[in-house]
Design a protein around this motif. Structure first.
Motif, PDB file in Angstrom:
ATOM      1  N   PHE A 247       0.881  -1.170   0.288  1.00 36.05           N
ATOM      2  CA  PHE A 247      -0.525  -0.060   0.235  1.00 36.05           C
ATOM      3  C   PHE A 247       1.245   0.998  -0.324  1.00 36.05           C
ATOM      4  O   PHE A 247       0.511   2.641  -0.206  1.00 36.05           O
TER       5      PHE A 247
ATOM      6  N   GLY B  63      -8.914   3.552  -0.494  1.00 40.70           N
ATOM      7  CA  GLY B  63      -7.427   3.726   0.664  1.00 40.70           C
ATOM      8  C   GLY B  63      -6.517   4.117   0.434  1.00 40.70           C
ATOM      9  O   GLY B  63      -5.625   4.986   0.647  1.00 40.70           O
ATOM     10  N   LYS B  64      -6.223   3.771  -1.312  1.00 39.02           N
ATOM     11  CA  LYS B  64      -4.840   3.761  -1.284  1.00 39.02           C
ATOM     12  C   LYS B  64      -4.980   5.566  -1.812  1.00 39.02           C
ATOM     13  O   LYS B  64      -3.227   6.253  -1.948  1.00 39.02           O
TER      14      LYS B  64
ATOM     15  N   VAL C 153     -13.124   1.305  -0.661  1.00 40.51           N
ATOM     16  CA  VAL C 153     -11.714   0.754   0.275  1.00 40.51           C
ATOM     17  C   VAL C 153     -11.873  -0.029  -0.068  1.00 40.51           C
ATOM     18  O   VAL C 153     -10.632  -0.783  -1.137  1.00 40.51           O
TER      19      VAL C 153
ATOM     20  N   LEU D 163      -4.899  -0.429   4.952  1.00 35.92           N
ATOM     21  CA  LEU D 163      -6.066   0.125   4.328  1.00 35.92           C
ATOM     22  C   LEU D 163      -6.941   0.080   5.167  1.00 35.92           C
ATOM     23  O   LEU D 163      -7.940   0.185   5.774  1.00 35.92           O
TER      24      LEU D 163
END
Length: 751
Positions: A90, A111-112, A243, A196
């Motif tokens: 991530f 999320g990233k 996400v 995440l």
């Protein structure tokens, strides 16, 4: 008008006797609400002051829990200065946004992108590769990146407090649940790193909080406040699904609550049909359309930022790739001809290149395997030759003997694999995965073959250049990139297709290619286009600019690619994964997960749920089933009178959280993909609420028994955290110092 207030006392008593089912509680509640709306006198002012003091205490308690949650997550957050566990994934994905390079992952992008935002705020240039176990260089502010991520995890604690208060839990009960979230070891460990999970848990918690807030406003429907929280619920659903797809589970929880609410409203005689239909319209807009638009918008941002060629090109179609900066597609001559060498990409849900290799099918014909493979490889190269018996051919160098003839609609061709020299072939042998289709194989060579090597080109779409000054191309001729066509088998009448499924390990889990009967020319699984094109006898066209790809097509394909990647995450029978665990191990704490290298030089983190939170909540889940069964039995025997308010309270406090736990846990029990300890993170959140429900419901408060129990549980939660905190805060130094943490023989905290 005559009221009981004007009747003699005896008449009033008779009137009350005739109305035995009159709900005094409801009247008192209505009067109380009226008194709140129209406060009069010193008594009402005193009640307001008492209410204000109570609110201050509640917010002060939530604030203390919040500060504690931030403290335990920020504490020693930079103790390990190396890339830990999935930070290698991530953190790297965030770097791709910084560098604008396209990548592919199994999760949606929100999320990233938030991780990328934390990297951007530190001035990170994306040069660090986030290799697993690599030390962070001097100029990379990994501490802030981790703190940014930890903030999402810390905010889950006050959200728990507020949610518990919304559904009617006592102040002490709500504070206990907030403390359990704040000091949960697995939540702390996951929040400390660039992952995440804390972001997912945060949006899961906000979604449930919005549900509980709407529940408190159920008697104030269609007000501005109710409409605002309905909108916020839709936004939260859109975010949690953007996400991870695990967010669909809390979406189902919201759906169950909404469906129940609509069912109750339908049977409410006071509600008009127009109001009921209005409920439907509001929910469709807020809980379906808005979340989908947020999900869609996240991908729009994703595609806009990642405008350069990168590691994820292979998961997309030709038009998307060719519009990326620095792509590796060969812009060859504009007219494809016999004798050309080409690579051919599918338009199906697995947009892979037509591929073959020396390996043979272990079953069926036993001929060369034909697969779909996304990455650039010389095993994707095919030579376009004349069909069998046409009297034309190409020489050993792949050059046409005679004139170079362009490929048209209805041209009969034979595709020869450049490396193996085998012909693309099909016959009436069932395909290996899709048994209702025919096998496609690589058969024979230049001398050995038959008419089952022959295919007929059917052009289905021609796209024009984005350069308006470029001459319009012949729509009956096959052009690389812009022409979509189908390949119909001359004898069988079926079409070359990509099914979207994958071969087993013997086929290297590459995409299945078949010959299928298709009843519509719009079947995209049978559509193909030329991607790379080489032909020395043809000149390259100057000024050609490929057409732009369509966002909707890109969106659908990338989501299917995500699904395919998720399905491919299955346990490898030939390889032991020491980190993988089964679902039954999570609520029992059978074992944990080492998040990093376990040498004495490393700060070591052990991902494991807190025994206090996990074991108590697991026991509560079992007891809740017995409690629900006991209530049902008593109700059937008519020994229990249940009002609509009782059902409402039982549903929001116990049944809905239990269903939420079930929806977040059961899928991992049955799914075939590899699973890890962190997959229990959202389910544990709801198991904790079920634990609180049983405390509130089953423990009497006579002589302050419940209050004393809460004080004891507060102490137990804090004590267990202090005892096991090195698991989440990091262990350094000799292993013997932590032998006392190996409570179970199955735990691998020490060597």
């Amino acid at each position: 008008m005559t009221t009981t207030g004007f009747l003699p006392k005896s008449s009033e008593l008779r009137l009350r006797d005739r109305n035995k089912n009159f709900d005094e509680n409801f009247v008192n509640k209505e009067l109380a609400e009226e008194s709140e709306i129209l406060p009069e006198g010193e008594k009402e002012k005193g009640q307001y002051r008492e209410k204000d003091i109570s609110s201050i205490i509640e917010y002060l308690g939530a604030g203390i829990i919040t500060i504690l949650a931030f403290y335990v997550r920020f504490r020693r957050i930079d103790a390990s200065n190396i890339v830990v566990w999935d930070e290698a994934h991530f953190g790297k994905f965030g770097a791709y946004y910084i560098k604008n390079e396209f990548y592919h992952d199994v999760h949606p992008p929100l999320g990233k992108m938030l991780i990328a935002l934390s990297e951007y705020l530190t001035g990170f240039d994306g040069s660090f590769e986030f290799d697993s176990g690599a030390p962070f260089p001097e100029g990379v502010n990994f501490k802030f990146m981790r703190q940014f991520n930890a903030s999402f995890g810390a905010l889950c604690a006050p959200l728990m407090v507020l949610s518990a208060r919304n559904i009617g839990f006592s102040f002490l009960g709500s504070m206990l649940l907030g403390l359990m979230v704040a000091l949960e070891l697995s939540y702390i460990a996951l929040s400390k790193f660039i992952l995440l999970d804390s972001i997912l848990l945060f949006f899961t918690a906000t979604t449930f909080y919005c549900i509980t807030k709407i529940h408190t406003l159920r008697k104030k429907q269609f007000t501005k406040k109710w409409s605002l929280w309905m909108l916020l619920l839709g936004i939260s659903i859109g975010c949690v699904c953007s996400v991870k797809w695990v967010g669909l589970f809390i979406t189902l929880v919201a759906g169950i609550y909404t469906a129940t609410d609509l069912f109750v409203s339908y049977h409410d005689p006071r509600m008009s049909k127009i109001q009921y239909y209005k409920h439907w319209v509001i929910r469709v807009i807020n809980l379906i359309i808005i979340p989908f638009m947020i999900y869609l918008f996240c991908f729009k941002i994703h595609f806009t930022i990642l405008h350069k060629s990168g590691t994820g090109d292979a998961s997309t179609n030709t038009l998307f790739q060719v519009n990326l900066e620095g792509n590796k597609i060969e812009m060859g001559p504009r007219d494809v001809a016999f004798g050309s060498t080409v690579s051919i990409r599918s338009h199906g849900l697995s947009p892979n290149l037509l591929h073959s290799h020396v390996q043979l099918y272990p079953f069926g014909s036993g001929q060369h395997q034909i697969t779909g493979y996304g990455h650039s490889d010389n095993n994707n190269h095919w030579v376009i030759n004349f069909s069998r018996g046409s009297g034309e051919d190409v020489d050993a160098n792949g050059l046409l003997r005679g004139d170079s003839i362009t490929l048209h609609h209805d041209s009969e061709i034979r595709l020869v694999h450049k490396n193996t020299k085998a012909n693309l072939h099909s016959h009436d042998i069932p395909a290996h995965v899709s048994k209702n289709c025919y096998e496609v194989s690589g058969y024979g060579d230049e001398m050995v073959g038959d008419t089952k090597d022959d295919w007929i080109v059917e052009i289905v779409e021609q796209l024009h250049s984005s350069n308006s000054s470029f001459p319009k191309e012949d729509s009956t001729v096959v052009h690389p990139i812009s022409t979509s066509f189908r390949l119909r088998h001359k004898e069988l009448g079926c079409y070359l297709a990509s099914t979207g499924l994958a071969y087993p390990a013997w086929g290297f889990k590459q995409a299945e290619i078949v010959c299928k009967h298709s009843w519509t020319s719009r079947d995209k699984s049978t559509w193909w286009n030329i991607e790379d094109h080489w032909n020395e006898n043809r000149e390259k066209a100057e000024g050609y600019v490929p057409p732009k790809s369509k966002f909707w097509a890109d969106f659908v394909l990338i989501n299917f690619a995500m699904a395919s990647s998720n399905n491919a995450l299955v346990p490898d029978q030939d390889k032991y994964d020491s980190l993988a665990t089964k679902a039954w191990e999570w609520p029992t704490l059978h074992t944990g997960l080492r998040m990093c290298g376990w040498s004495l030089q490393n700060v070591r983190y052990y991902l494991l749920g807190s025994p206090f939170q996990t074991w108590l909540s697991t026991a509560a889940l079992a007891l809740a089933v017995l409690y629900f069964a006991q209530l049902t039995l008593r109700w059937k025997r008519q020994s229990l009178r249940v009002t609509s308010d009782d059902l409402c309270k039982l549903g929001i406090q116990g049944v809905l959280p239990f269903l939420a736990w079930l929806l977040h846990y059961l899928p991992f029990v049955f799914m075939g993909r590899v699973t890890y300890v962190h997959h229990y993170v959202p389910a544990l959140y709801f198991a904790i609420i079920v634990f609180g429900f049983l405390l509130e419901r089953c423990i009497p408060n006579r002589y302050h028994v419940r209050d004393f129990l809460y004080v004891f549980l507060f102490g137990g939660c804090i004590y267990i955290y202090i005892l096991l905190s090195p698991l989440a805060q990091g262990m350094d130094g000799p292993a013997k110092n932590y032998k006392n943490l190996n409570w179970l023989s199955s735990w691998t905290v020490t060597f």
